[in-house]
Design an enzyme around this catalytic site. Structure first.
Site, PDB file in Angstrom:
ATOM      1  N   ASP A   1      82.424 -21.479 -28.826  1.00 17.99           N
ATOM      2  CA  ASP A   1      82.715 -22.679 -28.055  1.00 17.99           C
ATOM      3  C   ASP A   1      81.400 -23.423 -27.947  1.00 17.99           C
ATOM      4  O   ASP A   1      80.345 -22.815 -27.704  1.00 17.99           O
ATOM      5  CB  ASP A   1      83.274 -22.354 -26.670  1.00 17.99           C
ATOM      6  CG  ASP A   1      83.896 -23.596 -26.034  1.00 17.99           C
ATOM      7  OD1 ASP A   1      84.728 -24.239 -26.691  1.00 17.99           O
ATOM      8  OD2 ASP A   1      83.540 -23.921 -24.890  1.00 17.99           O
ATOM      9  N   SER A   2      81.453 -24.699 -28.167  1.00 17.09           N
ATOM     10  CA  SER A   2      80.212 -25.457 -28.172  1.00 17.09           C
ATOM     11  C   SER A   2      80.455 -26.853 -27.636  1.00 17.09           C
ATOM     12  O   SER A   2      81.594 -27.321 -27.551  1.00 17.09           O
ATOM     13  CB  SER A   2      79.628 -25.522 -29.595  1.00 17.09           C
ATOM     14  OG  SER A   2      80.585 -26.015 -30.505  1.00 17.09           O
TER      15      SER A   2
ATOM     16  N   HIS B   1      72.409 -25.750 -32.856  1.00 20.10           N
ATOM     17  CA  HIS B   1      72.800 -24.793 -31.831  1.00 20.10           C
ATOM     18  C   HIS B   1      73.619 -23.664 -32.433  1.00 20.10           C
ATOM     19  O   HIS B   1      73.396 -22.492 -32.111  1.00 20.10           O
ATOM     20  CB  HIS B   1      73.583 -25.500 -30.726  1.00 20.10           C
ATOM     21  CG  HIS B   1      74.724 -26.341 -31.208  1.00 20.10           C
ATOM     22  ND1 HIS B   1      74.596 -27.297 -32.185  1.00 20.10           N
ATOM     23  CD2 HIS B   1      76.039 -26.382 -30.842  1.00 20.10           C
ATOM     24  CE1 HIS B   1      75.757 -27.884 -32.402  1.00 20.10           C
ATOM     25  NE2 HIS B   1      76.653 -27.340 -31.612  1.00 20.10           N
TER      26      HIS B   1
ATOM     27  N   LYS C   1      83.008 -24.998 -40.341  1.00 15.26           N
ATOM     28  CA  LYS C   1      82.484 -23.994 -39.417  1.00 15.26           C
ATOM     29  C   LYS C   1      82.594 -22.600 -40.031  1.00 15.26           C
ATOM     30  O   LYS C   1      81.675 -21.788 -39.936  1.00 15.26           O
ATOM     31  CB  LYS C   1      83.246 -24.058 -38.092  1.00 15.26           C
ATOM     32  CG  LYS C   1      82.704 -23.160 -37.007  1.00 15.26           C
ATOM     33  CD  LYS C   1      83.574 -23.203 -35.764  1.00 15.26           C
ATOM     34  CE  LYS C   1      83.609 -24.560 -35.120  1.00 15.26           C
ATOM     35  NZ  LYS C   1      84.381 -24.552 -33.844  1.00 15.26           N
TER      36      LYS C   1
ATOM     37  N   LYS D   1      70.352 -29.496 -40.924  1.00 11.46           N
ATOM     38  CA  LYS D   1      71.041 -29.343 -39.645  1.00 11.46           C
ATOM     39  C   LYS D   1      71.154 -27.865 -39.275  1.00 11.46           C
ATOM     40  O   LYS D   1      70.862 -27.471 -38.143  1.00 11.46           O
ATOM     41  CB  LYS D   1      72.420 -29.986 -39.707  1.00 11.46           C
ATOM     42  CG  LYS D   1      73.237 -29.781 -38.436  1.00 11.46           C
ATOM     43  CD  LYS D   1      74.650 -30.320 -38.559  1.00 11.46           C
ATOM     44  CE  LYS D   1      75.479 -29.954 -37.336  1.00 11.46           C
ATOM     45  NZ  LYS D   1      76.872 -30.418 -37.424  1.00 11.46           N
TER      46      LYS D   1
ATOM     47  N   ALA E   1      87.173 -25.526 -41.585  1.00  9.83           N
ATOM     48  CA  ALA E   1      86.642 -24.928 -42.811  1.00  9.83           C
ATOM     49  C   ALA E   1      85.123 -25.018 -42.882  1.00  9.83           C
ATOM     50  O   ALA E   1      84.458 -24.097 -43.378  1.00  9.83           O
ATOM     51  CB  ALA E   1      87.263 -25.600 -44.036  1.00  9.83           C
TER      52      ALA E   1
END
Length: 200
Positions: A71-72, A184, A13, A179, A11
């Site tokens: 994808d990280s 990224h 993300k 943040k 949630a």
């Protein structure tokens, strides 16, 4: 209204993505929101490859809707890029943030501060309703601390000292908006938004 399926059940993300890609007439729903099950094998050797695997699987499972997958993970130079695409399962199954962080600290125990450079990487794969694919990539450079600090974020955030904070605070010590400004995923989303805006 255009529904974009986020190939994730996270949630936090999903909210970050929705805020970054605020196109009029777009709504973002997670797989869980739509009652869709999709759990493909993420067996690519790159973040981009795994993002595309997840996007294609979510597109099929949702009946051809527009989808967005990411994808990280973390790349540590002293570990030749590990944990890399295996970041979430670095310490084994099931995924366990505390175990992953403990393993990373153990692996770097004898590595001096000057050689603890690392980066977070995020790859995004967007597939529109017509099948058009758009990708983006974002990174944030920093180094690995010697102990975890902070209560915000998740994953390796308590160990990651971004260069953008002059190495003084971990990502887990930053407020969410701080943040997102340097992360990224934030960088990848800004790149993706620019690409999608140019296609509209």
């Amino acid at each position: 209204m255009k529904t974009v399926v986020i190939a994730s059940n996270n949630a936090h993300k999903a909210r970050e993505i929705a805020e970054a890609l605020d196109f009029p007439g777009w709504e973002f729903r997670t797989l869980r929101d739509l009652g869709i099950a999709s759990d493909p094998a993420e067996d690519a050797e790159t973040f981009a490859g795994n993002a595309r695997i997840k996007a294609l699987a979510a597109r099929e499972a949702s009946g051809g809707r527009a989808v967005l997958a990411d994808d990280s993970g973390l790349e540590v130079d002293a570990l030749d890029g590990a944990p890399g695409v295996r970041s979430a399962r670095y310490a084994g199954e099931p995924c366990d943030d505390a175990a992953n962080n403990a393993k990373l600290l153990a692996e770097l125990a004898d590595v001096p501060d000057a050689r603890r450079s690392a980066r977070f990487v995020c790859a995004l794969a967007f597939i529109d309703e017509d099948g058009t694919e758009t990708t983006a990539r974002g990174t944030v450079e920093g180094r690995i601390a010697r102990e975890g600090r902070g209560s915000h974020g998740f994953g390796y955030d308590p160990l990651f000292l971004p260069d953008a904070f002059s190495g003084s605070r971990t990502l887990a010590e930053a407020l969410p908006e701080e943040k997102n400004a340097v992360s990224h995923r934030g960088n990848a989303l800004r790149e993706l938004r620019a690409k999608l805006a140019s296609q509209r």
